[in-house]
Design a protein around this motif. Structure first.
Motif, PDB file in Angstrom:
ATOM      1  N   ASP A   1      40.258  48.730  70.896  1.00 34.26           N
ATOM      2  CA  ASP A   1      40.727  48.312  69.483  1.00 34.26           C
ATOM      3  C   ASP A   1      39.202  48.941  68.709  1.00 34.26           C
ATOM      4  OD1 ASP A   1      40.777  46.517  67.093  1.00 34.26           O
ATOM      5  OD2 ASP A   1      42.797  46.479  67.559  1.00 34.26           O
ATOM      6  N   HIS A   2      39.676  49.489  67.378  1.00 33.63           N
ATOM      7  CA  HIS A   2      38.681  49.876  66.641  1.00 33.63           C
ATOM      8  C   HIS A   2      37.833  48.786  65.950  1.00 33.63           C
ATOM      9  CE1 HIS A   2      40.650  53.619  66.805  1.00 33.63           C
ATOM     10  NE2 HIS A   2      39.723  54.142  66.865  1.00 33.63           N
ATOM     11  N   ASP A   3      38.262  47.468  66.030  1.00 35.13           N
ATOM     12  CA  ASP A   3      37.598  46.132  65.477  1.00 35.13           C
ATOM     13  C   ASP A   3      36.627  45.564  66.504  1.00 35.13           C
ATOM     14  OD1 ASP A   3      38.409  46.569  63.094  1.00 35.13           O
ATOM     15  OD2 ASP A   3      40.177  45.680  63.030  1.00 35.13           O
ATOM     16  N   GLN A   4      36.723  45.880  67.876  1.00 29.28           N
ATOM     17  CA  GLN A   4      35.893  45.255  68.856  1.00 29.28           C
ATOM     18  C   GLN A   4      34.479  45.226  68.374  1.00 29.28           C
ATOM     19  OE1 GLN A   4      37.787  47.566  72.406  1.00 29.28           O
ATOM     20  NE2 GLN A   4      37.161  45.954  73.291  1.00 29.28           N
ATOM     21  N   ARG A   5      33.926  44.309  68.805  1.00 28.68           N
ATOM     22  CA  ARG A   5      32.329  44.165  68.440  1.00 28.68           C
ATOM     23  C   ARG A   5      31.583  44.438  69.438  1.00 28.68           C
ATOM     24  NH1 ARG A   5      32.781  44.464  63.505  1.00 28.68           N
ATOM     25  NH2 ARG A   5      30.701  43.635  63.195  1.00 28.68           N
ATOM     26  N   LEU A   6      30.708  45.599  69.104  1.00 32.84           N
ATOM     27  CA  LEU A   6      29.399  45.956  69.832  1.00 32.84           C
ATOM     28  C   LEU A   6      28.239  44.943  69.521  1.00 32.84           C
ATOM     29  CD1 LEU A   6      28.656  48.260  71.966  1.00 32.84           C
ATOM     30  CD2 LEU A   6      27.672  49.380  69.973  1.00 32.84           C
ATOM     31  N   ASN A   7      27.924  44.277  70.145  1.00 36.20           N
ATOM     32  CA  ASN A   7      26.845  43.259  69.899  1.00 36.20           C
ATOM     33  C   ASN A   7      25.481  43.801  70.711  1.00 36.20           C
ATOM     34  OD1 ASN A   7      28.557  41.230  68.470  1.00 36.20           O
ATOM     35  ND2 ASN A   7      29.494  40.755  70.545  1.00 36.20           N
ATOM     36  N   ILE A   8      24.401  43.525  69.813  1.00 31.63           N
ATOM     37  CA  ILE A   8      23.051  43.938  70.151  1.00 31.63           C
ATOM     38  C   ILE A   8      22.033  42.988  70.261  1.00 31.63           C
ATOM     39  CG2 ILE A   8      21.414  45.836  70.093  1.00 31.63           C
ATOM     40  CD1 ILE A   8      23.312  47.497  68.704  1.00 31.63           C
ATOM     41  N   GLN A   9      21.502  42.659  71.446  1.00 28.77           N
ATOM     42  CA  GLN A   9      20.423  41.457  71.389  1.00 28.77           C
ATOM     43  C   GLN A   9      19.319  42.191  71.882  1.00 28.77           C
ATOM     44  OE1 GLN A   9      20.740  37.541  71.005  1.00 28.77           O
ATOM     45  NE2 GLN A   9      18.606  38.126  70.644  1.00 28.77           N
ATOM     46  N   CYS A  10      18.108  42.075  70.832  1.00 29.38           N
ATOM     47  CA  CYS A  10      16.824  42.584  71.233  1.00 29.38           C
ATOM     48  C   CYS A  10      15.870  41.308  71.820  1.00 29.38           C
ATOM     49  CB  CYS A  10      16.239  43.022  70.199  1.00 29.38           C
ATOM     50  SG  CYS A  10      17.164  44.630  69.488  1.00 29.38           S
ATOM     51  N   TRP A  11      15.167  41.814  72.943  1.00 29.75           N
ATOM     52  CA  TRP A  11      14.318  40.696  73.530  1.00 29.75           C
ATOM     53  C   TRP A  11      13.038  41.178  73.705  1.00 29.75           C
ATOM     54  CZ3 TRP A  11      16.132  35.836  74.378  1.00 29.75           C
ATOM     55  CH2 TRP A  11      17.559  35.655  74.292  1.00 29.75           C
ATOM     56  N   ASP A  12      11.887  40.365  73.580  1.00 35.76           N
ATOM     57  CA  ASP A  12      10.358  40.503  73.958  1.00 35.76           C
ATOM     58  C   ASP A  12      10.414  40.253  75.439  1.00 35.76           C
ATOM     59  OD1 ASP A  12       7.963  41.037  74.072  1.00 35.76           O
ATOM     60  OD2 ASP A  12       7.214  39.634  72.651  1.00 35.76           O
TER      61      ASP A  12
ATOM     62  N   ASP B   1      13.443  35.952  71.900  1.00 41.61           N
ATOM     63  CA  ASP B   1      14.420  36.411  70.983  1.00 41.61           C
ATOM     64  C   ASP B   1      14.157  37.216  69.681  1.00 41.61           C
ATOM     65  OD1 ASP B   1      16.574  37.193  69.629  1.00 41.61           O
ATOM     66  OD2 ASP B   1      17.248  35.092  69.119  1.00 41.61           O
ATOM     67  N   LEU B   2      14.069  38.767  69.704  1.00 42.13           N
ATOM     68  CA  LEU B   2      13.819  39.506  68.675  1.00 42.13           C
ATOM     69  C   LEU B   2      14.879  39.819  67.555  1.00 42.13           C
ATOM     70  CD1 LEU B   2      11.592  42.102  70.708  1.00 42.13           C
ATOM     71  CD2 LEU B   2      10.811  40.150  69.451  1.00 42.13           C
ATOM     72  N   GLY B   3      16.267  39.370  67.801  1.00 38.67           N
ATOM     73  CA  GLY B   3      17.073  39.348  66.872  1.00 38.67           C
ATOM     74  C   GLY B   3      18.425  40.092  67.304  1.00 38.67           C
ATOM     75  N   THR B   4      19.475  39.862  66.398  1.00 37.54           N
ATOM     76  CA  THR B   4      20.917  40.408  67.135  1.00 37.54           C
ATOM     77  C   THR B   4      21.497  41.409  66.034  1.00 37.54           C
ATOM     78  OG1 THR B   4      22.004  38.364  66.292  1.00 37.54           O
ATOM     79  CG2 THR B   4      21.291  38.355  68.317  1.00 37.54           C
ATOM     80  N   ALA B   5      22.025  42.158  66.204  1.00 38.60           N
ATOM     81  CA  ALA B   5      22.834  42.978  65.525  1.00 38.60           C
ATOM     82  C   ALA B   5      24.205  43.191  66.009  1.00 38.60           C
ATOM     83  CB  ALA B   5      22.408  44.077  65.302  1.00 38.60           C
ATOM     84  N   SER B   6      25.304  43.482  65.268  1.00 40.07           N
ATOM     85  CA  SER B   6      26.612  43.651  65.563  1.00 40.07           C
ATOM     86  C   SER B   6      27.275  44.636  64.653  1.00 40.07           C
ATOM     87  CB  SER B   6      27.623  42.224  65.320  1.00 40.07           C
ATOM     88  OG  SER B   6      28.890  42.615  65.860  1.00 40.07           O
TER      89      SER B   6
ATOM     90  N   TYR C   1      28.712  58.582  63.513  1.00 40.86           N
ATOM     91  CA  TYR C   1      28.283  58.542  64.819  1.00 40.86           C
ATOM     92  C   TYR C   1      26.834  58.057  64.985  1.00 40.86           C
ATOM     93  CZ  TYR C   1      32.755  60.453  65.489  1.00 40.86           C
ATOM     94  OH  TYR C   1      34.241  60.573  65.453  1.00 40.86           O
ATOM     95  N   LYS C   2      26.218  57.831  63.854  1.00 40.87           N
ATOM     96  CA  LYS C   2      24.697  57.218  64.079  1.00 40.87           C
ATOM     97  C   LYS C   2      24.691  56.256  62.896  1.00 40.87           C
ATOM     98  CE  LYS C   2      20.029  58.780  64.282  1.00 40.87           C
ATOM     99  NZ  LYS C   2      19.197  60.013  64.399  1.00 40.87           N
ATOM    100  N   LEU C   3      24.235  55.057  63.346  1.00 41.13           N
ATOM    101  CA  LEU C   3      24.080  53.775  62.299  1.00 41.13           C
ATOM    102  C   LEU C   3      23.117  52.984  62.791  1.00 41.13           C
ATOM    103  CD1 LEU C   3      25.904  52.114  60.362  1.00 41.13           C
ATOM    104  CD2 LEU C   3      27.018  51.154  62.517  1.00 41.13           C
ATOM    105  N   GLU C   4      22.227  52.676  61.860  1.00 39.79           N
ATOM    106  CA  GLU C   4      21.100  51.847  61.654  1.00 39.79           C
ATOM    107  C   GLU C   4      21.397  50.485  61.258  1.00 39.79           C
ATOM    108  OE1 GLU C   4      17.524  51.595  58.809  1.00 39.79           O
ATOM    109  OE2 GLU C   4      16.588  52.449  60.594  1.00 39.79           O
ATOM    110  N   LEU C   5      21.138  49.481  62.103  1.00 39.59           N
ATOM    111  CA  LEU C   5      21.637  48.133  61.973  1.00 39.59           C
ATOM    112  C   LEU C   5      20.568  47.076  61.840  1.00 39.59           C
ATOM    113  CD1 LEU C   5      24.154  47.941  64.770  1.00 39.59           C
ATOM    114  CD2 LEU C   5      24.921  48.184  62.506  1.00 39.59           C
ATOM    115  N   PRO C   6      20.352  46.224  60.787  1.00 43.73           N
ATOM    116  CA  PRO C   6      19.276  45.301  60.661  1.00 43.73           C
ATOM    117  C   PRO C   6      19.538  44.329  61.890  1.00 43.73           C
ATOM    118  CG  PRO C   6      21.133  44.989  58.934  1.00 43.73           C
ATOM    119  CD  PRO C   6      21.432  46.242  59.577  1.00 43.73           C
ATOM    120  N   LEU C   7      18.303  43.761  62.280  1.00 40.96           N
ATOM    121  CA  LEU C   7      18.402  42.454  63.149  1.00 40.96           C
ATOM    122  C   LEU C   7      18.354  41.533  62.371  1.00 40.96           C
ATOM    123  CD1 LEU C   7      15.997  43.906  66.130  1.00 40.96           C
ATOM    124  CD2 LEU C   7      18.504  43.725  65.936  1.00 40.96           C
ATOM    125  N   GLN C   8      19.068  40.242  62.842  1.00 42.71           N
ATOM    126  CA  GLN C   8      19.016  39.144  62.182  1.00 42.71           C
ATOM    127  C   GLN C   8      18.781  37.936  63.112  1.00 42.71           C
ATOM    128  OE1 GLN C   8      22.965  38.908  60.457  1.00 42.71           O
ATOM    129  NE2 GLN C   8      22.151  40.027  58.602  1.00 42.71           N
TER     130      GLN C   8
END
Length: 776
Positions: free
Chosen positions: A343-354, A365-370, A381-388
């Motif tokens: 489904d095109h509304d599925q969430r791709l979740n990114i969690q950054c860690w140190d 925890d360095l932040g998450t983006a979705s 096809y190329k997207l910059e996401l702010p971490l929160q």
């Protein structure tokens, strides 16, 4: 290897676990369908009568020398009036829906309680932490507050696959009573569960017959959000560990049954071919590169710490981890990670860690983006996401590059992908194997003895259908299994372009093998379109099993040529679908498993020259452009500023009142709340967090945001929190309650409305003032 299954609910299974959990949500799905059919019965019957009339015209035309088209093609001239009429009036259907679910709730409560116990306790026993392995339920009662179903969005009827789809929010703010016990911890309870998720419901296939809808299938687009409140646990030092463990168990249970690509299926017409009901995945979302920037140096007393960054990327129940880039504020991860796209509304979740290498230090925890595949496509096809962190930007960013791959009958990808050097590198999907177990015939047993199932073995993995036993209305000697398994083929499973053999074992009970059938790679690829559909004898006593196996590769769609993708002849003619039947089959291959030409959506998604914009989507509305991407674009745009040619609404969170001072121990100061709100709109999962107003019983925000307005039935959803100062994460923030109101109700109130906050279905006395403004 990753495998997924999709099946009808076990109507006649000897195991009650799956069926009971299915019952928990079946009431939701059937209720929503009842609303849909009841409120739109005239439009739906009108549409299906046109389908029937077209079929009759075709039958008449087939008697003449003039060539005819398929039913779906002959319907291409129909305007959108019939399908557009299936947009429900939200204010009407929410109340009706709530009343029905309320009446069903006592039955849902019992079914779900039994299932939670049967499903969760075996998972507890497999916990990695020994302290939690003895955890078990001593009481489960889901309380008196039923789940709510609202924010319904109906998609246009897909005439190609005869599918009607709609999405609905499933919300539960329950006052449950669960008691658990564990060795060395003692007894504790769960007094409330808050759950929110968006469910996709499909009615397919539709037919101009008495039954109209042949089957209903439903599943969460993404894993629902869960939060729990406990009792009798204040003395437990491991509270966070227990909380996370219980939520993980609940999520694992839901994911294993009804989070895409898994769906629960209920056949309205028992004789309907399961391969016509089955909804295949759209394709593969391939993340082909990630990089970060804006990470900060952590100042220390003796030495500064430059982060060692890595990311965990997750979609559905597929999770990948990048390698760690040491001592770098702008890390680059050149890795490929594949996710099956349903489904095109599925969430791709990114969690950054140190990464912290010290034995007693946990990673920071360095932040998450979705984001979602639809958002990635619209961004080119190329997207910059702010971490929160806590829904607030922290100054760091992650940029990802991705592409969408299609499933194809070309099997070149099975041999083209290099074998990985280690299992950690095996993140690429090179093909898809779809295995249908449909039914069996002539079981050589008595009805009293029969408890049959089919076990499927592929390499080291085993899958099984439900057991079928004697039951009124069920022919247990000619049982229907209706089960589909999706196997994501990775390079380690493919040897020189060939897959291992597939074995079917017809079982009676857990250990009695009635017979075995094996299917080889060569048999599958020699079948037309690499789809083998057969009924074979199994064992020596005349029993037979019916199955279908489809093997597909993956490929990128080549960019379209010419001045623009809008003028492509394939797109305009719709000639990308093949109507070839599989060898030995009397029915067409399910949509999505047919043909080799790209669809319009495929072409648009993979064309680097022409990335669709919001304006181009709006301009092509009602034409050839894929409705799936239109819907995804619209959902994405709900959380973006509206363009000049779109209807939009400005939502302002004005303020609140009625908050109370929380009394504390005599030697501590009373707690005046520090309030902030999390706001979502419509079907967009994006969260708008207001500022925190400190030490106030009547906070004022006056914060505004513009959204694209599709209908006055779109819902403004607000969660109210009291910020726990000094805590690093929001899990310590106190949840006060929630407000949900449609734009239409606020406008009818003069554009400004005070709505009371509810907690566990009960009024709290807290009021939130909301303003809605339409453009002049």
């Amino acid at each position: 290897m990753a495998a997924r299954s999709q099946s009808s609910p076990p109507r006649y299974s000897s195991s009650s676990s799956s069926s009971s959990w299915s019952g928990f949500f079946m009431g939701s799905a059937v209720t929503a369908v009842t609303i849909l059919l009841y409120q739109n019965r005239t439009s739906l019957i009108h549409l299906l009568r046109e389908l029937r009339d077209e079929n009759e015209e075709e039958e008449h035309a087939s008697q003449t020398p003039v060539a005819t088209k398929t039913t779906s093609r002959s319907l291409s001239h129909l305007d959108n009036k019939s399908s557009k009429a299936l947009v429900m009036h939200e204010d009407e259907q929410i109340g009706f829906l709530a009343d029905i679910v309320k009446q069903l709730w006592p039955y849902i409560n019992i079914a779900a309680s039994d299932t939670i116990r049967a499903t969760a306790e075996p998972i507890f026993k497999e916990m990695a932490v020994p302290l939690l392995r003895t955890m078990h339920f001593t009481k489960i009662d889901l309380g008196t507050v039923p789940i709510r179903l609202d924010n319904v969005r109906v998609h246009d009827v897909d005439l190609e696959s005869n599918t009607l789809a709609f999405d609905v929010d499933v919300i539960w703010d329950g006052n449950c009573d669960m008691k658990l016990k564990a060795d060395l911890i003692g007894s504790f309870g769960v007094k409330s569960i808050k759950m929110r998720g968006r469910m996709s419901i499909l009615m397919r296939p539709l037919a101009p017959t008495t039954s109209i809808v042949k089957a209903i299938q439903y599943g969460f687009i993404n894993t629902p959000e869960l939060s729990l409140k406990y009792t009798g646990i204040a003395h437990v030092a491991e509270l966070e560990l227990i909380d996370q463990t219980i939520k993980d168990v609940l999520k694992k249970t839901i994911n294993s049954m009804m989070v895409l690509p898994r769906r629960r299926i209920f056949k309205m017409d028992k004789a309907c071919d399961f391969t016509h009901i089955f909804k295949p995945p759209i394709g593969i979302l391939r993340v082909i590169g990630m990089e970060g920037r804006g990470f900060m140096v952590e100042r220390g007393l003796l030495v500064d710490d430059v982060p060692d960054c890595y990311c965990v990327v997750e979609m559905g129940d597929t999770k990948h981890r990048t390698h760690t880039v040491n001592d770098n504020l702008s890390p680059v991860w050149n890795e490929t990670m594949d996710f099956v796209l349903s489904d095109h509304d599925q969430r791709l979740n990114i969690q950054c860690w140190d990464h912290d290498s010290a034995p007693l230090d946990t990673d920071d925890d360095l932040g998450t983006a979705s984001t979602s595949p639809g958002e990635i496509i619209l961004a080119g096809y190329k997207l910059e996401l702010p971490l929160q962190r806590d829904h607030m930007p922290n100054g760091a960013y992650v940029t990802l590059s991705a592409e969408v791959l299609n499933f194809t009958t070309n099997l070149h990808s099975l041999s083209a992908t290099p074998t990985p050097s280690s299992s950690k590198d095996d993140k690429r999907i090179c093909g898809l194997l779809t295995i249908f177990v449909l039914r069996a015939f002539d079981i050589p047993l008595t009805k009293e003895e029969a408890a049959t199932s089919v076990h499927v073995t592929f390499e080291t993995s085993k899958f099984a259908t439900n057991s079928v036993v004697d039951y009124p209305g069920v022919d247990c000697l000619n049982p229907w299994y209706d089960k589909a398994f999706l196997v994501h083929l990775t390079p380690s499973l493919v040897n020189n372009g060939k897959i291992p053999s597939i074995r079917f074992d017809l079982m009676n009970g857990p250990n009695n093998v009635l017979g075995t059938v094996a299917v080889t790679h060569d048999e599958i690829v020699s079948a037309k379109e690499h789809t083998l559909a057969e009924t074979r004898f199994v064992g020596k006593k005349g029993a037979k099993i019916q199955f279908q196996i489809c093997l597909q590769g993956i490929e990128s769609t080549k960019p379209l040529h010419g001045d623009s993708w809008e003028t492509s002849s394939d797109l305009l003619s719709g000639s990308y679908v093949s109507d070839i039947h599989p060898s030995g089959s009397t029915s067409p291959i399910p949509t999505g498993l047919r043909g080799t030409k790209p669809s319009p959506l495929d072409a648009v998604m993979n064309s680097p020259a022409k990335i669709p914009t919001t304006e181009s989507i709006a301009a092509n509305r009602g034409g050839f452009f894929s409705e799936a991407l239109q819907e995804s674009a619209e959902a994405f745009d709900e959380s973006r500023p509206a363009s000049a040619d779109q209807s939009h609404v400005r939502i302002t969170i004005v303020g609140g009142k009625g908050f109370r001072v929380r009394r504390t121990a005599f030697f501590l100061a009373d707690d005046v709340p520090d309030v902030y709100l999390n706001v979502t709109f419509g079907s967009s999962p994006q969260v708008w967090r207001t500022k925190t107003v400190h030490n106030s019983l009547a906070p004022t925000w006056n914060e505004s945001k513009d959204y694209v307005l599709h209908s006055h039935g779109q819902i403004i959803s607000i969660d109210v929190f009291d910020k726990a100062e000094g805590q690093k994460d929001k899990t310590h923030d106190m949840y006060i309650g929630s407000v949900r109101v449609t734009v239409g109700k606020v406008l009818l109130a003069g554009g400004v409305a005070e709505k009371e906050v509810l907690s566990e279905g009960n009024p709290t006395g807290v009021l939130i003032t909301i303003q809605c403004q339409l453009p002049k």
